[in-house]
Scaffold this active site. Structure first.
Site, PDB file in Angstrom:
ATOM      1  N   GLU A  18       0.911  -1.222   0.106  1.00  0.00           N
ATOM      2  CA  GLU A  18       0.070  -0.021   0.021  1.00  0.00           C
ATOM      3  C   GLU A  18       0.817   1.188   0.143  1.00  0.00           C
ATOM      4  O   GLU A  18       0.536   2.592   0.101  1.00  0.00           O
ATOM      5  CB  GLU A  18      -0.934   0.059   1.326  1.00  0.00           C
ATOM      6  CG  GLU A  18      -2.001  -1.259   1.312  1.00  0.00           C
ATOM      7  CD  GLU A  18      -2.726  -1.346   2.363  1.00  0.00           C
ATOM      8  OE1 GLU A  18      -3.853  -0.818   2.573  1.00  0.00           O
ATOM      9  OE2 GLU A  18      -2.141  -2.146   3.411  1.00  0.00           O
ATOM     10  N   SER A 187      -5.863  -3.548   1.850  1.00  0.00           N
ATOM     11  CA  SER A 187      -6.444  -3.002   0.434  1.00  0.00           C
ATOM     12  C   SER A 187      -6.651  -4.322  -0.430  1.00  0.00           C
ATOM     13  O   SER A 187      -6.435  -4.038  -1.456  1.00  0.00           O
ATOM     14  CB  SER A 187      -5.377  -2.100   0.074  1.00  0.00           C
ATOM     15  OG  SER A 187      -5.420  -0.983   0.731  1.00  0.00           O
ATOM     16  N   SER A 325     -11.389   7.810  -0.334  1.00  0.00           N
ATOM     17  CA  SER A 325     -11.343   6.817   1.027  1.00  0.00           C
ATOM     18  C   SER A 325     -12.419   7.366   1.722  1.00  0.00           C
ATOM     19  O   SER A 325     -13.078   8.420   1.909  1.00  0.00           O
ATOM     20  CB  SER A 325     -10.075   7.148   1.651  1.00  0.00           C
ATOM     21  OG  SER A 325      -8.829   6.729   1.277  1.00  0.00           O
TER      22      SER A 325
END
Length: 373
Positions: A18, A187, A325
């Site tokens: 990530e 993720s 997000s």
């Protein structure tokens, strides 16, 4: 440097899958921070885990090619120095608060939190133990199951028991369709949806590239993905709930439609759910936050089945702050804007540090050691 301002050190990057997500998050946070309140220094961990200084990190922040900057710097580093990887923290003075924006490995697993504790400074987010437990999906599930927070059934596959936990055994216990995922990743990296032995074997082989502990989970048929943001230390509150709808052609909310191409993803913020279901998910979020000992912030992820039964998925203790997000977006629709949210997180870090400073550690001096004759 204006001493009336708080000096915040923003850490990003990292040795994880990530890395680039973290860079995006850090940019957003940096831009949203009120520079009348904060002096901000930035520090980037490279993909190899080396911490660049503020000046070089800012070069990358300002658009220079990361690989070229790193290739220029690393040959000059004396790695015989045991502190070489973190020595550049000393490039700036008088740091008041550390703000880690490192997702995944080395960021959410308790590692960087241990460093901040040794440095005896406040930091945003959960502590060492809480971060480590929340990052490990197996440990999370064990704790939540023990405390009555519903989650999906699963088995754990390791290199040691791999021959025993075949597709036939796992599917007999959990159903024909299974999810295989690393216990300590984020993720949606390394996650596979499988329906047969060949797919299962490939998923396990690939999963061991990311972790030596894999979760094999039951599949929820046609699930809805619902998210809840939690804010606070001990006095905590939950945001309104949000939901994610992915294209029908996608099997689940994976890395690509999270960060690469989200054009087909629909975010319902806030989402309209039956009152009973919304209350249950909110309470499960608060319960999980407390059970896991989280501090500051966490985004709680859920799967909801066709009968409106919610299953806890995972806790994200340093959730993304990219443009899409959900953690900051859910607070936005709940009445806290981006800049105010950052202010609150910094204040919570200082409050938690001050609370822990009140704890006593008694040191009993030993007298002369006496041995029996």
């Amino acid at each position: 440097m204006d001493k009336k301002k708080l000096h915040v050190a923003l850490f990003f990057g990292g040795n994880s899958s990530e890395h680039d997500v973290s860079k995006r998050s850090a940019h957003n946070i940096y831009d949203a921070m009120d520079k009348n309140k904060y002096d901000v220094s930035v520090f980037m961990f490279t993909k190899d885990g080396y911490l660049l200084g503020n000046k070089d990190s800012m070069r990358i922040f300002d658009g220079e090619d990361e690989d070229k900057v790193v290739a220029e710097i690393l040959p000059k580093v004396d790695f015989t120095n045991p502190l070489a990887n973190i020595q550049n923290i000393s490039e700036v003075k008088d740091i008041d608060v550390f703000y880690p924006v490192i997702h995944g490995n080395m960021g959410e697993d308790g590692t960087i939190q241990g460093l901040f504790r040794l440095l005896n400074k406040p930091w945003i987010g959960s502590g060492v133990g809480s971060s480590a437990v929340s990052f490990d999906k197996d440990w999370t599930k064990q704790l939540l199951t023990h405390n009555g927070v519903r989650n999906t059934k699963y088995l754990v596959v390791t290199p040691e028991n791999q021959k025993e936990y075949t597709y036939e055994k796992c599917s007999a216990e959990l159903g024909k369709t299974l999810f295989v995922k690393p216990a300590r990743q984020g993720s949606s990296v390394g996650i596979f949806k499988v329906d047969n032995k060949d797919e299962f074997d490939r998923a396990v082989k690939d999963g061991f590239h990311y972790d030596f502990k894999l979760l094999v989970e039951e599949s929820i048929e046609h699930p809805r993905e619902v998210e809840c943001s939690v804010l606070g230390n001990r006095d905590i509150k939950a945001s309104k709930l949000g939901a994610i709808r992915i294209p029908e052609t996608d099997t689940f909310y994976d890395y690509n439609n999270k960060f690469v191409d989200a054009s087909g993803v629909v975010f319902d913020l806030p989402v309209d759910l039956p009152e009973k279901l919304a209350k249950e998910i909110t309470q499960m979020s608060l319960d999980a936050f407390r059970v896991l000992g989280n501090r500051g912030l966490a985004r709680m992820d859920f799967l909801v089945d066709q009968n409106d039964v919610p299953y806890f998925g995972e806790a994200n203790t340093l959730p993304g702050f990219t443009n899409i997000s959900l953690y900051p977006q859910l607070w936005q629709v709940s009445g806290i804007n981006y800049s105010d949210l950052i202010d609150r997180l910094i204040q919570l870090a200082i409050e938690e540090f001050d609370d822990n400073a009140k704890l006593h550690y008694d040191f009993v001096e030993l007298g002369e050691e006496k041995l029996s004759k």
